[in-house]
Design an enzyme around this catalytic site. Structure first.
Site, PDB file in Angstrom:
ATOM      1  N   ARG A  66      50.464  20.437  28.024  1.00  0.00           N
ATOM      2  CA  ARG A  66      50.061  19.638  29.193  1.00  0.00           C
ATOM      3  C   ARG A  66      49.825  20.482  30.234  1.00  0.00           C
ATOM      4  O   ARG A  66      48.882  20.315  31.125  1.00  0.00           O
ATOM      5  CB  ARG A  66      51.429  18.863  29.634  1.00  0.00           C
ATOM      6  N   THR A  67      50.736  21.609  30.650  1.00  0.00           N
ATOM      7  CA  THR A  67      50.586  22.297  32.047  1.00  0.00           C
ATOM      8  C   THR A  67      49.353  23.144  31.824  1.00  0.00           C
ATOM      9  O   THR A  67      48.413  23.327  32.883  1.00  0.00           O
ATOM     10  CB  THR A  67      51.712  23.036  32.040  1.00  0.00           C
ATOM     11  N   LYS A  94      51.148  43.997  21.921  1.00  0.00           N
ATOM     12  CA  LYS A  94      51.122  45.033  21.045  1.00  0.00           C
ATOM     13  C   LYS A  94      51.805  46.241  21.947  1.00  0.00           C
ATOM     14  O   LYS A  94      51.526  47.447  21.724  1.00  0.00           O
ATOM     15  CB  LYS A  94      49.673  45.228  20.918  1.00  0.00           C
ATOM     16  N   HIS A 146      59.429  25.606  38.628  1.00  0.00           N
ATOM     17  CA  HIS A 146      58.185  25.015  38.194  1.00  0.00           C
ATOM     18  C   HIS A 146      57.661  23.904  39.175  1.00  0.00           C
ATOM     19  O   HIS A 146      57.609  22.893  39.324  1.00  0.00           O
ATOM     20  CB  HIS A 146      58.470  24.006  36.870  1.00  0.00           C
TER      21      HIS A 146
HETATM   22  C1  NCD Z   1      58.663  21.483  31.206  1.00  0.00           C
HETATM   23  C2  NCD Z   1      58.437  22.968  31.340  1.00  0.00           C
HETATM   24  O1  NCD Z   1      57.808  23.463  30.466  1.00  0.00           O
HETATM   25  O2  NCD Z   1      59.358  23.470  31.872  1.00  0.00           O
HETATM   26  N1  NCD Z   1      57.463  20.778  30.442  1.00  0.00           N
HETATM   27  C3  NCD Z   1      56.206  20.943  31.301  1.00  0.00           C
HETATM   28  O3  NCD Z   1      55.800  21.510  32.179  1.00  0.00           O
HETATM   29  N2  NCD Z   1      55.544  19.677  31.231  1.00  0.00           N
HETATM   30  C4  NCD Z   1      59.616  20.639  30.720  1.00  0.00           C
HETATM   31  C5  NCD Z   1      60.149  21.139  29.382  1.00  0.00           C
HETATM   32  O4  NCD Z   1      59.471  22.057  28.558  1.00  0.00           O
HETATM   33  O5  NCD Z   1      60.815  20.532  29.008  1.00  0.00           O
END
Ligand code: NCD
Length: 327
Positions: A66-67, A94, A146
């Site tokens: 997703r991100t 590497k 995040h």
């Molecule tokens: C989150 C992450 O990677 O911190 N997911 C995300 O960014 N969509 C939360 C998760 O991995 O549970």
């Protein structure tokens, strides 16, 4: 980790690393800008020329679907060129140092790094070392932060609920390992949410959250859900667990799984959120994840507009500085 790293000398946003120290006005500006971009993402030709000629590098040292893809689409819809560096097959694996990798990509005259890394502080480290014209966006660092996920969640909440000052929000589950929870608590408090609750078993709750201001802690799910307007479920982050944090997934679901019966304890128009990826039957029942209160897929769509907003604010340079920011 200095937050002032995020602003240039004139007080303009240069990097987006954490929500710590960011003023309310800036968070509102991001959401307002994202609102104007949602029409772009819904039209037939989904492009605006704001970042034409700029090059954005997605530097993902940790897996993501997703991100990474929504950052990529956001950059493309702003007309930037995008480079996805696959770290699993890159020189870092590497033995090349992180800084050498950065120096080499910088030599290709890029303008922005979007960084995800398993180590807390990695994006700050890169931001502290890049050339002055380059911006760094944190796409998740360890358990620390995040910030773009928190902002897309705030945007999703605002679109459904409007004013934050009336809202009771419950963040539920594996708070201990969650960078999302940390950033969300900061965002909700900055935006003036009426009540922020964290609901978690004792073993999945860090002392820093228990002792922090602006959060009410619940260990009983049903009590924690009573009357809330927003429920943010968190994934059980097994890849970050080193010891025995839980009895079993079955028992976890019994105590902290979101079912239709439990949902009935919340406000009648509650919305259910989850940053994804979801574990069906572990933290959330499919009937809830796919049900009428769920806005989980809207979070994904909103992620594009919010990331467009943050990228354009950072790369174009906002016209006015943020006076509340102490440099
Ligand atoms: C989150 C992450 O990677 O911190 N997911 C995300 O960014 N969509 C939360 C998760 O991995 O549970």
């Amino acid at each position: 980790m200095s937050d002032s790293l995020q602003f240039d000398r004139a007080g303009r946003l240069r990097h987006f690393l954490t929500l710590e120290g960011l003023p309310r006005d800036l968070l509102v500006r991001i959401m307002d800008t994202a609102e104007s971009f949602t029409s772009v993402t819904e039209q037939q030709v989904k492009k605006v020329p704001l970042l034409r000629g700029k090059t954005v590098v997605n530097l993902f040292f940790e897996n993501s679907t997703r991100t990474r893809t929504t950052f990529e689409l956001a950059a493309k819809r702003l007309s930037a060129d995008v480079l996805n560096v696959n770290i699993a097959t890159s020189a870092t694996s590497k033995g090349e140092s992180l800084l050498d990798t950065i120096r080499n990509i910088e030599a290709m005259h890029v303008d922005m790094f979007v960084v995800r890394h398993a180590e807390s502080g990695a994006a700050h480290f890169i931001a502290a070392h890049v050339q002055p014209h380059i911006s760094v966006l944190n796409a998740g660092d360890g358990r620390h932060s995040h910030p773009t996920q928190a902002m897309l969640d705030m945007f999703t909440i605002r679109r459904h609920k409007g004013d934050f000052s009336r809202l009771k929000v419950a963040i539920v589950g594996d708070v201990l390992h969650s960078r999302v929870a940390r950033s969300e608590i900061l965002a909700l408090n900055t935006l003036g949410a009426r009540e922020v609750r964290v609901v978690a078993p004792r073993t999945l709750l860090p002392a820093s959250v228990t002792g922090s201001l602006g959060v009410r802690v619940y260990h009983d799910f049903d009590q924690g859900l009573a009357g809330v307007d927003v429920i943010i479920m968190l994934r059980l982050q097994r890849e970050r667990m080193t010891g025995a944090f839980l009895p079993s997934e079955h028992e976890y679901f019994e105590r902290f799984g979101l079912t239709e019966a439990r949902l009935a304890k919340a406000a009648p128009d509650v919305i259910v959120m989850h940053p994804g990826p979801i574990n069906r039957g572990v933290e959330i029942d499919s009937r809830v994840a796919d049900g009428p209160h769920s806005v989980i897929l809207q979070q994904v769509s909103n992620g594009i507009a919010v990331r467009m907003a943050i990228m354009s604010l950072v790369l174009r340079g906002s016209d006015d500085a943020f006076p509340g920011v102490v440099l």
